[in-house]
Design a protein around this motif. Sequence first.
Motif, PDB file in Angstrom:
ATOM      1  N   ALA A  79      -9.554 -83.699 -12.741  1.00 32.45           N
ATOM      2  CA  ALA A  79      -9.541 -82.490 -13.569  1.00 32.45           C
ATOM      3  C   ALA A  79      -8.718 -82.710 -14.833  1.00 32.45           C
ATOM      4  N   SER A  80      -7.797 -83.683 -14.798  1.00 38.00           N
ATOM      5  CA  SER A  80      -7.031 -84.097 -15.975  1.00 38.00           C
ATOM      6  C   SER A  80      -7.205 -85.604 -16.139  1.00 38.00           C
ATOM      7  N   ASP A  81      -7.089 -86.074 -17.377  1.00 36.38           N
ATOM      8  CA  ASP A  81      -7.319 -87.496 -17.665  1.00 36.38           C
ATOM      9  C   ASP A  81      -6.072 -88.352 -17.490  1.00 36.38           C
ATOM     10  N   GLY A  82      -4.911 -87.790 -17.827  1.00 35.39           N
ATOM     11  CA  GLY A  82      -3.698 -88.592 -17.785  1.00 35.39           C
ATOM     12  C   GLY A  82      -2.482 -87.771 -17.431  1.00 35.39           C
ATOM     13  N   LEU A  83      -1.462 -88.463 -16.944  1.00 37.90           N
ATOM     14  CA  LEU A  83      -0.222 -87.832 -16.499  1.00 37.90           C
ATOM     15  C   LEU A  83       0.945 -88.647 -17.026  1.00 37.90           C
ATOM     16  N   PHE A  84       1.987 -87.975 -17.525  1.00 33.29           N
ATOM     17  CA  PHE A  84       3.147 -88.762 -17.955  1.00 33.29           C
ATOM     18  C   PHE A  84       4.437 -88.248 -17.350  1.00 33.29           C
ATOM     19  N   ALA A 118      -0.236 -81.039 -11.070  1.00 33.26           N
ATOM     20  CA  ALA A 118      -0.549 -82.136 -11.990  1.00 33.26           C
ATOM     21  C   ALA A 118      -1.066 -83.350 -11.212  1.00 33.26           C
ATOM     22  N   LEU A 119      -0.397 -83.684 -10.120  1.00 36.34           N
ATOM     23  CA  LEU A 119      -0.853 -84.802  -9.289  1.00 36.34           C
ATOM     24  C   LEU A 119      -2.239 -84.530  -8.709  1.00 36.34           C
ATOM     25  N   ARG A 120      -2.457 -83.304  -8.274  1.00 36.80           N
ATOM     26  CA  ARG A 120      -3.771 -82.950  -7.714  1.00 36.80           C
ATOM     27  C   ARG A 120      -4.863 -83.051  -8.776  1.00 36.80           C
ATOM     28  N   ASN A 121      -4.557 -82.593  -9.998  1.00 37.93           N
ATOM     29  CA  ASN A 121      -5.536 -82.691 -11.087  1.00 37.93           C
ATOM     30  C   ASN A 121      -5.925 -84.138 -11.366  1.00 37.93           C
ATOM     31  N   ILE A 122      -4.931 -85.028 -11.365  1.00 40.70           N
ATOM     32  CA  ILE A 122      -5.204 -86.437 -11.613  1.00 40.70           C
ATOM     33  C   ILE A 122      -6.043 -87.020 -10.478  1.00 40.70           C
TER      34      ILE A 122
END
Length: 266
Positions: A94-99, A86-90
């Motif tokens: 590759a991803s827009d947001g993380l929670f 998830a951190l790598r995607n952010i």
Amino acid sequence: MIRRIISTITRSVIFLLAASQPALWANESTNNAASSQPLKLVTMAFPPYSFKTKDEVRGITVDIISEVFKRINRPIEIDLIPWSRALRNIKLGASDGLFQALHKPERESFMDYCQEPLMQEQIKLYSLKESTFQFNGDLNSLKGRSIGVRQDFSYGDTFDKAKKEGWFNITEKVDVRSLLLLLNHKKIEFVIGDRYGVSMTAFRERKRLPDLAIKPFSKPISAVTSYFAFSKANKLQHLCKPFNQALTRLKKMGTYQKLIDNWVEN
């Protein structure tokens, strides 16, 4: 003569406006299309905050995040993946947001944190009910003890530092259920986890582990605050303001606490 000049200028202005109108329409169309595209949000599986049942992602923070983005009129898609990914995607966009992200200075280079706290999580120490160990909140008393923790998870700066320095005999697993199994079989002495997460997991495992009896110690290990953050790579920091406003309003109206209460076992 003056009339001819005015007429010529008027025709020129009309021509310029007509020529620029398609570009204006194109920009407006592009903006509308961008806002209608679902934002790709990620977090880890962390019951009762976020977990998957069949093909549906559910949980406390999933409900809160969904309500916030509903109020700011932005569609979203939520996926549960390992935290490191998830951190790598952010970082890569590759991803827009993380929670459910803790605030760490080193992450500010690739994450735009929204300032309004998403969750206040209390981290507690758990043992089997039969344990006679007394814990007063001092980590020194846990030196040399066997403790189960979640992989890629932070339990606050003080505990994380002590763990890094080798104070404890640490066993890491990807989920709380695996840690409770080890505790039940006396492979470890303690489990550290969020009060809602451990309690809900233990409650859900009652049928498969009828003899599982755990207790939390009253003194918490730490209290941690988690946030929502956008990927810097995707330049979405302008959405933090409406996000903060919507989340603050949810709290003031009481909706925020109701969403939590829907999931907490009494």
